[in-house]
Design an enzyme around this catalytic site. Structure first.
Site, PDB file in Angstrom:
ATOM      1  N   ARG A 169      -1.977  -6.555  -8.754  1.00  0.00           N
ATOM      2  CA  ARG A 169      -0.839  -7.426  -8.412  1.00  0.00           C
ATOM      3  C   ARG A 169      -0.632  -8.498  -9.458  1.00  0.00           C
ATOM      4  NH1 ARG A 169      -3.159  -8.264  -2.528  1.00  0.00           N
ATOM      5  NH2 ARG A 169      -4.903  -8.494  -3.939  1.00  0.00           N
TER       6      ARG A 169
ATOM      7  N   LYS B 266     -17.930  -6.064   7.832  1.00  0.00           N
ATOM      8  CA  LYS B 266     -16.711  -6.854   7.759  1.00  0.00           C
ATOM      9  C   LYS B 266     -16.056  -6.905   9.137  1.00  0.00           C
ATOM     10  CE  LYS B 266     -13.127  -7.188   4.207  1.00  0.00           C
ATOM     11  NZ  LYS B 266     -12.449  -6.415   3.156  1.00  0.00           N
TER      12      LYS B 266
ATOM     13  N   HIS C  85       0.837  -1.201   0.000  1.00  0.00           N
ATOM     14  CA  HIS C  85       0.000   0.000   0.000  1.00  0.00           C
ATOM     15  C   HIS C  85       0.876   1.258   0.000  1.00  0.00           C
ATOM     16  CE1 HIS C  85      -3.055  -2.691   2.280  1.00  0.00           C
ATOM     17  NE2 HIS C  85      -3.532  -2.513   1.059  1.00  0.00           N
TER      18      HIS C  85
ATOM     19  N   SER D  71      -3.078  -7.694   2.807  1.00  0.00           N
ATOM     20  CA  SER D  71      -3.364  -7.570   4.244  1.00  0.00           C
ATOM     21  C   SER D  71      -3.762  -8.923   4.819  1.00  0.00           C
ATOM     22  CB  SER D  71      -4.498  -6.570   4.475  1.00  0.00           C
ATOM     23  OG  SER D  71      -4.117  -5.293   4.056  1.00  0.00           O
TER      24      SER D  71
HETATM   25  O1  PNS Z   1      -8.718  -3.136   0.004  1.00  0.00           O
HETATM   26  P1  PNS Z   1      -9.969  -3.696  -0.598  1.00  0.00           P
HETATM   27  O2  PNS Z   1     -10.781  -4.380   0.465  1.00  0.00           O
HETATM   28  O3  PNS Z   1      -9.701  -4.550  -1.799  1.00  0.00           O
HETATM   29  O4  PNS Z   1     -10.852  -2.447  -1.119  1.00  0.00           O
HETATM   30  C1  PNS Z   1     -12.101  -2.626  -1.717  1.00  0.00           C
HETATM   31  C2  PNS Z   1     -12.829  -1.280  -1.854  1.00  0.00           C
HETATM   32  C3  PNS Z   1     -12.872  -0.559  -0.516  1.00  0.00           C
HETATM   33  C4  PNS Z   1     -12.119  -0.410  -2.858  1.00  0.00           C
HETATM   34  C5  PNS Z   1     -14.256  -1.575  -2.392  1.00  0.00           C
HETATM   35  O5  PNS Z   1     -14.823  -2.605  -1.653  1.00  0.00           O
HETATM   36  C6  PNS Z   1     -15.181  -0.358  -2.292  1.00  0.00           C
HETATM   37  O6  PNS Z   1     -15.010   0.617  -2.988  1.00  0.00           O
HETATM   38  N1  PNS Z   1     -16.160  -0.424  -1.369  1.00  0.00           N
HETATM   39  C7  PNS Z   1     -17.095   0.631  -1.115  1.00  0.00           C
HETATM   40  C8  PNS Z   1     -18.495   0.220  -1.522  1.00  0.00           C
HETATM   41  C9  PNS Z   1     -18.670   0.428  -3.016  1.00  0.00           C
HETATM   42  O7  PNS Z   1     -18.590   1.526  -3.533  1.00  0.00           O
HETATM   43  N2  PNS Z   1     -18.919  -0.676  -3.736  1.00  0.00           N
HETATM   44  C10 PNS Z   1     -19.138  -0.646  -5.135  1.00  0.00           C
HETATM   45  C11 PNS Z   1     -18.266  -1.602  -5.862  1.00  0.00           C
HETATM   46  S1  PNS Z   1     -19.131  -2.210  -7.269  1.00  0.00           S
END
Ligand code: PNS
Length: 161
Positions: A90, A41, A17, A128
Site C-alpha cells: 500500500r 491472535k 483484498h 482490515s
Molecule cells: O494479512 P496479514 O496479517 O498482514 O498477513 C500476514 C501473513 C499471514 C502473510 C504472515 O503473518 C504469515 O505468513 N504468517 C504465517 C507464519 C509465517 O510463515 N511466518 C513467517 C514470516 S517471517
C-alpha cells in the site's frame, strides 16, 4: 503451472483484498487465498467464517480457491505445491515488514518467490483494522467491504443498522 498463494488474515476481507485477488488471478495459473489460522491472535471472525466469506466473494473468479493454513506459510506451500506468494504494497510503511518476510521465506524455501502488486490507489488507505475500528463505533463501512458482509461485521459488535 504457476500456483500462487495470497496469504493473509482477512479479518475481515476488504475491497482492497478483492482487488488484489482479481488482479493476481490473472497472472498466475492457480491462486489460493490462504487464511492464516492464528490461534494466538484475537480475531473478529473465526477461520471458517473468513473462509466462507472469501468463498462467497470469489466463487465466480476463475482459478481461485480458498483454504486455511496453520503454522509457517512455507510449510503450507510445500504441502500444496505453491511456489509464488502474492502480497500487496500500500505504502512505503508496508515495505520494511514485507521485505523481511519475503526474504525470510525465500531463505527457508528457495523455490519460493514473492511478487508484490501495488494496491489500487482507491484502496491504498484501507486495512482490515481500519474496518474493525470503524465498525466498532458504528461508522460507515460501505466503502470498505462488500455489501453482503456489512451486517455480519456490525453483528460482531452487537450493532444493528
Ligand atoms: O494479512 P496479514 O496479517 O498482514 O498477513 C500476514 C501473513 C499471514 C502473510 C504472515 O503473518 C504469515 O505468513 N504468517 C504465517 C507464519 C509465517 O510463515 N511466518 C513467517 C514470516 S517471517
Amino acid at each position: 503451472m504457476k500456483k500462487a498463494i495470497y496469504p493473509g488474515s482477512f479479518d475481515p476481507v476488504t475491497f482492497g483484498h478483492l482487488d488484489m485477488i482479481v488482479r493476481s488471478a490473472k497472472i498466475v495459473d492457480e491462486l489460493v487465498v490462504g487464511v492464516l489460522n492464528n490461534s494466538a491472535k484475537n480475531s473478529l471472525f473465526s477461520v471458517q467464517e473468513r473462509v466462507n466469506m472469501l468463498e462467497e466473494l470469489t466463487k465466480d473468479i476463475p482459478h481461485v480457491k480458498v483454504d486455511s493454513f496453520d503454522g509457517l506459510l512455507v510449510d503450507y506451500m510445500r504441502e500444496c505445491g505453491a511456489t509464488i506468494i502474492v502480497r500487496g504494497l500500500r505504502a512505503v510503511t508496508d515495505f520494511e515488514y514485507e521485505l523481511q518476510i519475503a526474504q525470510t521465506n525465500h531463505v527457508e524455501y528457495p523455490e519460493v518467490e514473492t511478487i508484490f502488486l501495488t494496491t489500487n490507489l482507491k484502496y491504498s488507505y484501507l486495512s482490515s483494522s481500519v474496518v474493525r475500528e470503524f465498525a466498532a463505533y458504528g461508522g460507515d463501512i460501505s466503502k470498505f467491504v462488500p455489501a453482503q458482509f456489512i451486517d455480519r461485521i456490525y453483528a460482531k459488535y452487537n450493532i444493528k443498522k
